[in-house]
Scaffold this motif. Structure first.
Motif, short mmCIF file in Angstrom:
data_model
loop_
_atom_site.label_atom_id
_atom_site.label_comp_id
_atom_site.label_asym_id
_atom_site.label_seq_id
_atom_site.Cartn_x
_atom_site.Cartn_y
_atom_site.Cartn_z
N ALA A 296 0.73 -1.02 -0.08
CA ALA A 296 0.00 -0.01 -0.11
C ALA A 296 0.82 1.29 -0.04
O ALA A 296 0.79 2.07 1.11
CB ALA A 296 -1.02 0.07 1.28
N LEU A 297 1.43 1.45 -1.22
CA LEU A 297 2.33 2.72 -1.14
C LEU A 297 1.48 3.87 -1.30
O LEU A 297 2.20 4.97 -0.97
CB LEU A 297 3.38 2.61 -2.51
CG LEU A 297 4.14 1.59 -2.39
CD1 LEU A 297 4.89 1.44 -3.92
CD2 LEU A 297 5.19 1.79 -1.57
N GLU A 298 0.42 3.87 -1.83
CA GLU A 298 -0.70 4.94 -1.67
C GLU A 298 -2.02 4.29 -1.40
O GLU A 298 -2.38 3.15 -1.54
CB GLU A 298 -0.75 5.58 -3.12
CG GLU A 298 0.45 6.52 -3.68
CD GLU A 298 0.14 7.31 -4.95
OE1 GLU A 298 -1.13 7.32 -5.20
OE2 GLU A 298 0.89 7.51 -5.36
N SER A 299 -2.71 5.17 -0.90
CA SER A 299 -4.41 4.87 -0.62
C SER A 299 -5.04 4.58 -1.50
O SER A 299 -4.68 5.14 -2.55
CB SER A 299 -4.91 5.91 0.27
OG SER A 299 -4.06 6.00 1.74
N PRO A 300 -6.00 3.76 -1.68
CA PRO A 300 -6.97 3.43 -2.72
C PRO A 300 -7.36 5.03 -3.23
O PRO A 300 -8.05 5.62 -2.66
CB PRO A 300 -7.91 2.35 -2.31
CG PRO A 300 -7.35 1.60 -1.45
CD PRO A 300 -6.47 2.74 -0.66
N ARG A 301 -7.42 5.09 -4.57
CA ARG A 301 -8.00 6.37 -5.01
C ARG A 301 -8.34 6.14 -6.73
O ARG A 301 -7.85 5.09 -7.23
CB ARG A 301 -6.93 7.49 -5.12
CG ARG A 301 -5.66 7.23 -5.82
CD ARG A 301 -4.63 8.41 -5.74
NE ARG A 301 -3.37 8.17 -6.29
CZ ARG A 301 -3.20 8.07 -7.66
NH1 ARG A 301 -4.32 8.14 -8.48
NH2 ARG A 301 -1.84 7.69 -8.13
N PRO A 302 -9.00 6.96 -6.86
CA PRO A 302 -9.38 6.86 -8.52
C PRO A 302 -8.40 7.35 -9.32
O PRO A 302 -7.36 8.25 -8.95
CB PRO A 302 -10.48 8.15 -8.92
CG PRO A 302 -10.96 8.02 -7.13
CD PRO A 302 -9.90 7.75 -6.56
N GLU A 303 -7.98 6.61 -10.57
CA GLU A 303 -6.96 7.14 -11.51
C GLU A 303 -7.65 7.20 -12.89
O GLU A 303 -8.56 6.39 -13.21
CB GLU A 303 -5.70 6.10 -11.20
CG GLU A 303 -4.48 6.42 -12.22
CD GLU A 303 -4.03 8.01 -11.79
OE1 GLU A 303 -4.62 8.93 -12.71
OE2 GLU A 303 -3.11 8.36 -10.91
N TRP A 304 -7.07 8.24 -13.78
CA TRP A 304 -7.23 8.08 -15.24
C TRP A 304 -6.55 7.22 -15.84
O TRP A 304 -5.11 7.04 -15.86
CB TRP A 304 -7.19 9.61 -15.90
CG TRP A 304 -8.01 10.50 -15.12
CD1 TRP A 304 -7.74 11.46 -14.15
CD2 TRP A 304 -9.71 10.70 -15.67
NE1 TRP A 304 -8.92 12.27 -13.93
CE2 TRP A 304 -10.24 11.59 -14.74
CE3 TRP A 304 -10.55 9.88 -16.26
CZ2 TRP A 304 -11.28 12.08 -14.98
CZ3 TRP A 304 -11.71 10.41 -16.46
CH2 TRP A 304 -12.25 11.31 -15.87
N PHE A 305 -7.05 6.49 -16.90
CA PHE A 305 -6.40 5.75 -17.82
C PHE A 305 -6.65 5.93 -19.36
O PHE A 305 -7.67 6.13 -19.68
CB PHE A 305 -6.40 4.19 -17.64
CG PHE A 305 -6.01 3.53 -16.19
CD1 PHE A 305 -4.90 3.18 -15.98
CD2 PHE A 305 -7.04 3.93 -14.99
CE1 PHE A 305 -4.31 2.62 -14.70
CE2 PHE A 305 -6.37 3.73 -13.93
CZ PHE A 305 -5.21 2.87 -13.73
N LEU A 306 -5.78 5.74 -20.27
CA LEU A 306 -6.05 5.28 -21.44
C LEU A 306 -6.93 4.18 -21.91
O LEU A 306 -6.36 3.22 -21.16
CB LEU A 306 -4.88 5.60 -22.54
CG LEU A 306 -3.98 6.90 -22.65
CD1 LEU A 306 -2.90 6.70 -23.52
CD2 LEU A 306 -4.85 7.79 -23.06
N LYS A 307 -7.83 4.26 -22.61
CA LYS A 307 -8.89 3.04 -22.73
C LYS A 307 -7.78 1.65 -23.29
O LYS A 307 -7.12 1.96 -24.13
CB LYS A 307 -9.90 3.25 -23.63
CG LYS A 307 -10.80 2.15 -23.50
CD LYS A 307 -12.26 2.54 -24.34
CE LYS A 307 -13.19 1.30 -24.10
NZ LYS A 307 -13.67 0.80 -23.22
N GLY A 308 -7.89 0.67 -22.49
CA GLY A 308 -7.13 -0.58 -22.89
C GLY A 308 -6.09 -0.61 -21.93
O GLY A 308 -5.24 -1.66 -21.80
#
Length: 701
Positions: A591-603
């Motif tokens: 757990a280097l970071e807490s769970p959170r939303p992130e943006w991704f390029l589709k795929g």
């Protein structure tokens, strides 16, 4: 003798009709050229004047209606009291002058305003040091009669006031009013008008002589202005530097437009600048440079671009008297190129914003030796996400990302963005290009960030108004540009390096990046909202280093002040995600970071990012790498020099140097270098060998 000449002259005049063809007032106005090119802003207001003619100082032509009535009254009283009655030549005055000149040692002139105008319009009538010849006087009278027949009295008076020399290089009422009194001709009062009228007769007269004549003239006009007031006005006028009124500084932009105009006759330049914004930006920059003066910071530059049109809204090339234009000058880029490294890697789907990068010591072999990037804070964070690496401006992860994306591809992409200052050979910079070893201009940087603001579409900025926006060219995938912008606007992601409260943390959506070059010679802050891109550079034009000035303390306060001003009526909003970008909640193991939303390029989306367990990674020596050559620094006392060995692996590993125990890996206080060849061994807890390297220390002997 002089009287007989004038008598004969008068007799001939009465019998001789004029055949001179007078120029039209429109032609005279059309031929008039100001000595300064005036730069107008997008609203038509002047923002800068730039001297283009050194032969004389002239302002734009001034209509008679725009001249204070006090000046024509004073000029008529001083120069031609029967101006409204005669036909261009005052025969009564000429007769009186002829009589007086018979009995006076000093000759008395009788030139009317119309005659003086004829002399100003026709170079052939210009007298020698001893005065005009009889032939020239004859021609001057003929031309004055022709002018009076063809022009109205108002047209004659207007042209005279614009063409007459007042003092020194000052020609025309516009230049004289600005240079001597710091105002437009419409604002002249009685005292100032009397002074200007007195200068017409003797432009080079001393201040006391001009003041005495102006005082007498005011009395003739029955003006209520006391002589003391006229003397004070004369004192102020003569002590003023003969220069046009100071306008908001946009000298560099004006010079750039004039250079682009070539040899064309240009006196009015229409620009895209916003005069009010230009003044505000200049004031903010000056204030910050004053605050940084004790830290050896003297110079700065600011650029404001409209994202949609590419219009330059503000162009401040420097805040002082230097001739250097900080907007176009080449300086080392520092960390400002990192966003483009990550955008390229994201676009090529080599990593995501959630990917983990290793911020650990790194040595790269280059033709000039080992390249070992270090972070600004001289520490290492271990494994960090790509988002945290870019937002926190970590150096080693940026270099690793460049190696992943490809040096040649990155250099090509920078050229596509408009960095024309970069050499064609990427190998010239090597991996240090990720950290901004190249020299770039503020103009190039700001316009490249504008491409990020526009979803990866680049275009040429402009100082000249365009009828329609220029079509752009795509240089980055829209999704990659969006994700990079989102990272640069993420105050939480940059908190580990910059903290939560700083000049970068705007109360509205804004993407921003700072940069500091080697030895603190250049300091940058570039960022954008949905509507504007603002770029700031501070440093010293002579290349000397600043003292303890970072991006947050140097350029960022100016960037923030300008952005706040631009967003005062409507805060910037976060852009909408383009097609092909998805959002997922991500967890990391460990757990280097807490769970959170992130943006991704589709795929490329994922909900879990796992790091290979420590026990499954092969322990090895990270620094120094094999065959490294270290040099003892002769300028540092030998007892204070240290080498820190670094290793990857579990707890409890130990060092052995040249067959002797050195201590636990990661716990010792550094080894004092000894010249010669050495062998470093990494041991496990039981004394088993895990890795071995040899290195050499030179110097010190």
């Amino acid at each position: 003798m002089r009287g007989s000449f004038l008598a004969a002259f008068l007799a001939a005049l009465l019998a001789s009709p004029s055949t001179f063809a007078a120029p039209t007032p429109e032609a005279v106005r059309a031929q008039w050229r100001s000595s300064d090119a005036v730069l107008l802003d997008r609203h038509g207001a002047p923002v800068q004047s730039l001297r283009i003619d050194r032969q004389g100082r002239r302002a734009p032509w001034v209509a008679l209606a725009d001249i204070s009535p006090a000046l024509p009254l004073a000029v008529l009283q001083a120069e031609d009291q029967r101006f409204m009655e005669h036909g261009g030549v005052d025969l009564r005055a000429m007769g009186q002058a002829a009589w007086d000149n018979l009995f006076r040692e000093r000759p008395r002139g009788a030139s009317t305003i119309t005659m003086q105008l004829a002399g100003l319009l026709d170079p052939a009538l210009k007298g020698a040091p001893g005065g005009r010849t009889l032939r020239q006087k004859w021609d001057q009278v003929r031309e004055a009669r022709a002018l009076d027949a063809a022009w109205s009295k108002a047209q004659i008076l207007e042209a005279y006031l614009n063409l007459a020399a007042f003092r020194g290089e000052l020609q025309g009422v516009g230049a004289a009013a600005q240079a001597l009194f710091g105002k437009a001709p419409s604002g002249l009062d009685v005292a100032e008008s009397a002074i200007l009228a007195s200068l017409l007769r003797a432009p080079s007269a001393s201040r006391p002589a001009v003041a005495r004549r102006a005082c007498a003239l005011a009395r003739e006009l029955a003006a209520a202005t006391p002589c003391a007031g006229i003397e004070r006005a004369a004192q102020a006028a003569f002590s003023r530097q003969a220069a046009m009124a100071l306008l908001p500084p946009a000298r560099e932009a004006a010079a750039r437009l004039l250079k682009g105009a070539g040899d064309r006759d240009v006196n009015t330049l229409h620009s895209t600048l916003d005069g009010t914004l230009q003044r505000h930006v200049q004031a903010v920059l000056r204030q910050q440079l004053m605050a940084l003066r004790e830290r050896h910071v003297a110079d700065g530059a600011v650029l404001v671009l409209d994202n949609a049109s590419g219009d330059f809204l503000a162009w401040v090339g420097n805040a002082g008297g230097s001739e250097v234009d900080g907007v176009t000058a080449l300086r080392q880029a520092g960390s400002t190129l990192k966003p483009f490294v990550y955008a390229l890697a994201l676009e090529r789907r080599l990593l995501t914003a959630a990917s983990l990068l290793d911020d650990a010591p790194l040595d790269i072999a280059t033709p000039s030796g080992l390249y070992a990037p270090r972070n600004y804070e001289h520490d290492f964070k271990g494994h960090v996400t790509a988002r945290a690496s870019l937002a926190g401006s970590l150096n080693v992860p940026a270099v690793r990302t460049l190696m992943l994306a490809g040096l040649d591809r990155f250099a090509e992409r920078l050229h596509a963005l408009g960095f024309a200052s970069l050499t064609e050979q990427a190998d010239f910079y090597g991996p240090s290009l990720a950290l901004g070893s190249a020299d770039v201009s503020l103009l190039e940087l700001a316009n490249a960030y504008r491409a990020l603001a526009n979803g990866g579409v680049a275009g040429s900025p402009t100082l000249l108004p365009r009828a329609r926006p220029e079509p752009g060219r795509r240089v980055f995938d829209a999704g990659a540009a969006f994700i990079v912008g989102d990272i640069l606007a993420d105050r939480a992601a940059r908190a580990a390096t910059f903290g939560l409260k700083n000049e970068l943390a705007a109360p509205y959506w804004a993407a921003v990046k700072t940069g500091t070059s080697k030895d603190m010679r250049d300091n940058w802050c570039i960022g954008f909202t949905g509507r504007h891109t603002v770029g700031v550079w501070v440093g010293n034009f002579d290349g000397s280093a600043m003292w303890d000035v970072s991006g947050v303390t140097g350029a960022a306060p100016v960037w923030r002040e300008v952005m706040d001003y631009l967003n005062r009526h409507g805060p910037g909003r976060a852009p909408a995600a383009p097609a092909g970008v998805v959002r997922r909640t991500v967890t990391w193991e460990p757990a280097l970071e807490s769970p959170r939303p992130e943006w991704f390029l589709k795929g490329t989306e994922t909900t879990r990012v796992a790091l290979l367990p420590e026990g499954r990674r092969t322990p090895k020596i990270v620094y120094p790498v094999g065959d490294t050559v270290l040099a003892v620094d002769p300028d540092i006392p030998a007892g204070r020099q240290r080498v820190f060995f670094l290793a990857h692996g579990p707890q409890g590993l130990r060092w052995q140097l040249d067959g002797e125990p050195l201590g636990t890996a990661g716990a010792h206080a550094g080894w004092q270098p000894v010249p010669g060849k050495h062998e470093l061994v990494l041991l496990d807890g039981a004394g088993g060998e895990l890795d071995r390297v040899t290195f050499t220390v030179r110097g010190g002997g």
